[in-house]
Design a protein around this motif. Sequence first.
Motif, PDB file in Angstrom:
ATOM      1  N   LYS A 177       5.799 -20.025   8.736  1.00  0.00           N
ATOM      2  CA  LYS A 177       5.023 -19.889   7.493  1.00  0.00           C
ATOM      3  C   LYS A 177       4.968 -18.415   7.082  1.00  0.00           C
ATOM      4  O   LYS A 177       5.112 -18.069   5.918  1.00  0.00           O
ATOM      5  CB  LYS A 177       3.609 -20.430   7.718  1.00  0.00           C
ATOM      6  N   HIS A 221      12.562  -8.116  -7.114  1.00  0.00           N
ATOM      7  CA  HIS A 221      11.971  -9.427  -6.837  1.00  0.00           C
ATOM      8  C   HIS A 221      11.174 -10.011  -7.993  1.00  0.00           C
ATOM      9  O   HIS A 221      10.558 -11.051  -7.854  1.00  0.00           O
ATOM     10  CB  HIS A 221      11.123  -9.353  -5.567  1.00  0.00           C
ATOM     11  N   VAL A 231       0.760  -2.068   0.150  1.00  0.00           N
ATOM     12  CA  VAL A 231       0.552  -3.462   0.570  1.00  0.00           C
ATOM     13  C   VAL A 231       1.828  -4.139   1.069  1.00  0.00           C
ATOM     14  O   VAL A 231       2.931  -3.636   0.878  1.00  0.00           O
ATOM     15  CB  VAL A 231      -0.029  -4.328  -0.573  1.00  0.00           C
ATOM     16  N   GLY A 232       1.657  -5.301   1.685  1.00  0.00           N
ATOM     17  CA  GLY A 232       2.781  -6.089   2.154  1.00  0.00           C
ATOM     18  C   GLY A 232       3.545  -6.721   0.996  1.00  0.00           C
ATOM     19  O   GLY A 232       3.094  -6.706  -0.148  1.00  0.00           O
ATOM     20  N   THR A 233       4.707  -7.284   1.325  1.00  0.00           N
ATOM     21  CA  THR A 233       5.614  -7.821   0.305  1.00  0.00           C
ATOM     22  C   THR A 233       4.955  -8.899  -0.555  1.00  0.00           C
ATOM     23  O   THR A 233       5.013  -8.850  -1.780  1.00  0.00           O
ATOM     24  CB  THR A 233       6.843  -8.425   0.992  1.00  0.00           C
ATOM     25  N   ASP A 259       7.827   1.194   5.757  1.00  0.00           N
ATOM     26  CA  ASP A 259       7.697   2.417   4.987  1.00  0.00           C
ATOM     27  C   ASP A 259       8.853   2.599   4.017  1.00  0.00           C
ATOM     28  O   ASP A 259       8.691   3.056   2.902  1.00  0.00           O
ATOM     29  CB  ASP A 259       7.649   3.587   5.968  1.00  0.00           C
ATOM     30  N   LYS A 260      10.043   2.211   4.453  1.00  0.00           N
ATOM     31  CA  LYS A 260      11.244   2.366   3.604  1.00  0.00           C
ATOM     32  C   LYS A 260      11.366   1.224   2.612  1.00  0.00           C
ATOM     33  O   LYS A 260      12.295   1.205   1.811  1.00  0.00           O
ATOM     34  CB  LYS A 260      12.489   2.414   4.493  1.00  0.00           C
ATOM     35  N   LYS A 261      10.449   0.240   2.684  1.00  0.00           N
ATOM     36  CA  LYS A 261      10.440  -0.903   1.777  1.00  0.00           C
ATOM     37  C   LYS A 261      11.788  -1.621   1.748  1.00  0.00           C
ATOM     38  O   LYS A 261      12.291  -1.973   0.694  1.00  0.00           O
ATOM     39  CB  LYS A 261      10.083  -0.472   0.347  1.00  0.00           C
ATOM     40  N   ASP A 300      11.254   3.722  -3.569  1.00  0.00           N
ATOM     41  CA  ASP A 300      11.410   2.544  -2.717  1.00  0.00           C
ATOM     42  C   ASP A 300      10.601   1.370  -3.251  1.00  0.00           C
ATOM     43  O   ASP A 300      11.052   0.226  -3.227  1.00  0.00           O
ATOM     44  CB  ASP A 300      10.961   2.853  -1.286  1.00  0.00           C
ATOM     45  N   SER A 306      14.333  -4.540   1.808  1.00  0.00           N
ATOM     46  CA  SER A 306      14.112  -5.897   1.335  1.00  0.00           C
ATOM     47  C   SER A 306      15.043  -6.853   2.061  1.00  0.00           C
ATOM     48  O   SER A 306      15.879  -6.450   2.860  1.00  0.00           O
ATOM     49  CB  SER A 306      14.339  -5.964  -0.168  1.00  0.00           C
ATOM     50  N   LYS A 307      14.864  -8.130   1.758  1.00  0.00           N
ATOM     51  CA  LYS A 307      15.625  -9.144   2.473  1.00  0.00           C
ATOM     52  C   LYS A 307      17.133  -8.972   2.312  1.00  0.00           C
ATOM     53  O   LYS A 307      17.904  -9.357   3.176  1.00  0.00           O
ATOM     54  CB  LYS A 307      15.168 -10.529   2.020  1.00  0.00           C
ATOM     55  N   GLU A 308      17.530  -8.374   1.200  1.00  0.00           N
ATOM     56  CA  GLU A 308      18.968  -8.141   0.998  1.00  0.00           C
ATOM     57  C   GLU A 308      19.495  -7.104   1.996  1.00  0.00           C
ATOM     58  O   GLU A 308      20.684  -7.038   2.276  1.00  0.00           O
ATOM     59  CB  GLU A 308      19.248  -7.634  -0.422  1.00  0.00           C
ATOM     60  N   ASP A 309      18.592  -6.257   2.483  1.00  0.00           N
ATOM     61  CA  ASP A 309      19.015  -5.207   3.419  1.00  0.00           C
ATOM     62  C   ASP A 309      19.067  -5.710   4.854  1.00  0.00           C
ATOM     63  O   ASP A 309      19.460  -4.980   5.760  1.00  0.00           O
ATOM     64  CB  ASP A 309      18.039  -4.027   3.366  1.00  0.00           C
ATOM     65  N   ARG A 324       2.282  -7.551  -2.761  1.00  0.00           N
ATOM     66  CA  ARG A 324       2.820  -6.728  -3.841  1.00  0.00           C
ATOM     67  C   ARG A 324       3.308  -7.625  -4.980  1.00  0.00           C
ATOM     68  O   ARG A 324       3.017  -7.402  -6.145  1.00  0.00           O
ATOM     69  CB  ARG A 324       3.948  -5.837  -3.325  1.00  0.00           C
ATOM     70  N   ALA A 346      10.492  -8.945   6.346  1.00  0.00           N
ATOM     71  CA  ALA A 346      10.045 -10.206   5.757  1.00  0.00           C
ATOM     72  C   ALA A 346       8.604 -10.143   5.244  1.00  0.00           C
ATOM     73  O   ALA A 346       8.267 -10.793   4.265  1.00  0.00           O
ATOM     74  CB  ALA A 346      10.190 -11.339   6.764  1.00  0.00           C
ATOM     75  N   THR A 347       7.751  -9.354   5.909  1.00  0.00           N
ATOM     76  CA  THR A 347       6.346  -9.351   5.508  1.00  0.00           C
ATOM     77  C   THR A 347       5.915  -8.065   4.812  1.00  0.00           C
ATOM     78  O   THR A 347       4.902  -8.059   4.121  1.00  0.00           O
ATOM     79  CB  THR A 347       5.418  -9.505   6.733  1.00  0.00           C
ATOM     80  N   GLY A 348       6.665  -6.994   5.014  1.00  0.00           N
ATOM     81  CA  GLY A 348       6.244  -5.712   4.457  1.00  0.00           C
ATOM     82  C   GLY A 348       5.034  -5.143   5.181  1.00  0.00           C
ATOM     83  O   GLY A 348       4.342  -4.285   4.658  1.00  0.00           O
ATOM     84  N   LYS A 349       4.763  -5.642   6.391  1.00  0.00           N
ATOM     85  CA  LYS A 349       3.593  -5.181   7.133  1.00  0.00           C
ATOM     86  C   LYS A 349       3.967  -4.733   8.540  1.00  0.00           C
ATOM     87  O   LYS A 349       4.917  -5.255   9.127  1.00  0.00           O
ATOM     88  CB  LYS A 349       2.575  -6.316   7.241  1.00  0.00           C
ATOM     89  N   ALA A 382      11.785  -2.270  -4.749  1.00  0.00           N
ATOM     90  CA  ALA A 382      11.291  -3.518  -4.169  1.00  0.00           C
ATOM     91  C   ALA A 382      10.668  -4.416  -5.237  1.00  0.00           C
ATOM     92  O   ALA A 382      10.854  -5.631  -5.211  1.00  0.00           O
ATOM     93  CB  ALA A 382      10.275  -3.208  -3.070  1.00  0.00           C
TER      94      ALA A 382
END
Lengths: 395, 414
Positions: free
Chosen positions: B377, A215, A180-182, B216-218, A207, B220-223, A185, B73-76, A211
């Motif tokens: 948003k 968070h 799923v998206g961030t 896929d590599k997940k 990974d 995050s915003k820190e990266d 999740r 930002a969205t993970g999508k 994540a």
Amino acid sequence: MLYLSQLLKKKIFYGNTSLVSISDFTVSGDPKSPYITNLLVKKSRKKYLIPADSVTYDQVQNRFTAKKEELDFKESNDTYFYLVEDLLDKQVIDITGKRLVRVNDIILEVNGKLKITGIDIGLSGITRRLGLNFPKRIITIPWSVIEAFDYQTGDVKIKLSESKLNTLHPAELADILEEVGTKEREGIVEILDAEQAASAIEEANEDTQEAIIEHLPTPQLEKVLEKMRTSEIADVIDEVNEHTFKKILKILGNDRAKNVENLLRFPDDSAGGLMHLSFYKEKGDKTIGEVLGHLSKIKVQPEAIVVIDDNDLLLGQVHANELINIDPNLPLNKLVTTSYSVDQYASFSLILRKFAEYNLRVLPVIDENNKVIGVITIDAVLHRIEEEKEHAETL
Amino acid sequence: MLRRFKYQLIRIAPILLVIGPGIISGSVDNDAGGITTYSVAGAQFGTTLLWVLFLTTFSLAVTQEVGARLGIATGKGLAALIREKFGVRWTTFIMIVLLIANLGTIAAEFAGIAAALQIVGMSKFISVPLAAVIIFLLVTKGSFKRLEKIFLVASAFYIVYVISAYLAHPNWTNAFKDLVIPTFSANKAYLLTLIAVIGTTITPWGQFFIQDYVVDKKLSKEDMKIERGDVFFGSFITNIISFFIIVACAATLYTHGRVIQDAADAAVALQPFAGHFATILFGLGLFNASIFGAALVPISTSYVITEAFGFESGLDHGFSEAPEFYGLFAFLLIIGGLLVVLPFLPLLTILFVSQAVNAILLLPIFIFLLLLSNDSKLLNGYSNGKFVNTILLVTMFALAIASIAYFISIFVTF
């Protein structure tokens, strides 16, 4: 069956004059069977809500009729749960199928109110919305087995304990968390109880673990860490950023933090990196009766009992089922025939060989003084093999 | 201490952790279509198109950054975002666009395979079907993932263009002048080449790929910062290579008035470095890039399309669990292959024209990219700044104007 797509863009009539057209719906009520409460309409470029009970819906003619000419327009706002905005085209969890699915259409039922009864996830949902009406197998899922994400908004708010996600196996949850998206999740982890969250995190890939942990809000992180095994924390902590690393050590407190730091000495695939710190050990001179008595009092039955002497040195191991139908006055060490163990720095290939050759389920790990410091379970070995396979398959 | 040490090392050099997507997607950009387009551009117009390459570097860097940022930002993925924000109709439209663009790219990859094997005398009627079958088996049996690294390492072959360009003694002053000073010519071939150069650098495919990779590599915003560096660096490296391909071809082919008609002609650009081995070296490089692309593009297209419509997707599933996914993969290989074998078009034309088609189909995708990356948003503090928007808009308009100019030039001779 009535579908959401058939209602969208429909006009509200009063007599023969059309007043406004509908672009979305809000739902409310019991999360198990929510119903439509408001209709979202656009009027002079602004969005307004109209209470659902100010109109009637005729399914035969597929027509909305206003009860009086002057509609009761309310300002729209984000606190509602909207069908198009929050559900249609989004992913939801199919609890029975244990997977993520995308909502291609929403199924409704006219029963005094417009009730949500399920979703369409098949090609049929797509073709219907594209206006291509060639027959296709309709694949639907009833609303009762669906978990949507944006449930945090609006009055359909779900109670934490009621979440159906807690009924899934941690491994199935982990698969979903990986996909799923961030935002979703973080939403899922938030509504899980701590124990379920901890197990799901343990099962997820590196990974995803990173994540999630990075968070997690501190209060929840505390609860989750409390439920996680020390050895798993040591695996996870390697992957997180410096800030979270320090935060975790602080939350763990001196003793556990020290254990974790000890484990970090070992490479991931050495005996020390794979072992669990908590295991069941007994002195060899204890009688079988005593041991059985003790075992009956503990909740989680150990796979094997590590047998040690007075100086904590390893004598061997005994499987719990070997204790049954044996003279209870016999001392434990009489059951120990051969002893298998590996050094804390032993390589994974050696560990694998021992497990395979001797059909082990548990393998004790010893330090330089022959003291048992942990055990490797067959589960940990299988996990490691799976991880290696994944690594080989990804870039 | 080992694990702790590894941990420290990662802290010291965080780059090691997330580096990759940008560079990989960058080096994949220089695929069969890329190498051909740059070769043709250099052979036909010398260094006069370098300014396009120079400007495209910024566009590429920015679009890749936008893709990576949307993903982080969205993970999508991009398809999922379009589906969730714009619904089924727009998704279907974009997926059709992507399907056509990627079919072109796949055809180009097969044309690359055919062209490379033509050097050793193998007919395209044998090489293309054979390659399609081998790719299907490699990917579905799971062996492809393991070969991927080899392909990537082998794509370092492009370095030879740098050496060859140097050894060919090009007119560096002219080359650098052409790099920064635009020259424009309203002729049909020039416009088509210009569009193809943009289309082979920034691709619909690459846009979906970078975002999926980051997801896929997940990351995050820190990266975000590191990832930004990675995509900038990747875009820069890709286009440096492209620069040398054009320069090498300009110095070896353009100056001698030679046109490129097949792969062997393009190989002449490597002669200053490889001498008699130039043809075989070029053939191997082209083959490597093409077969890699011919596997990667269909598989990622199948992922994107099946995911957008909510079908089971991914190689973790069996044939019966994900029939749409495997069906689409096979379909793309077959149609892509047929496009090369059937129309009896010269391989080079397919390789080249497909890149221009890609460029034009990039326009609708750009619009969605622009809309999504400005959605505050959705991105929650990570939406576009003015600079990024300006570059995106300028690229879009430049591409649109070039495309319109080209279509006009087909009918009107200046």
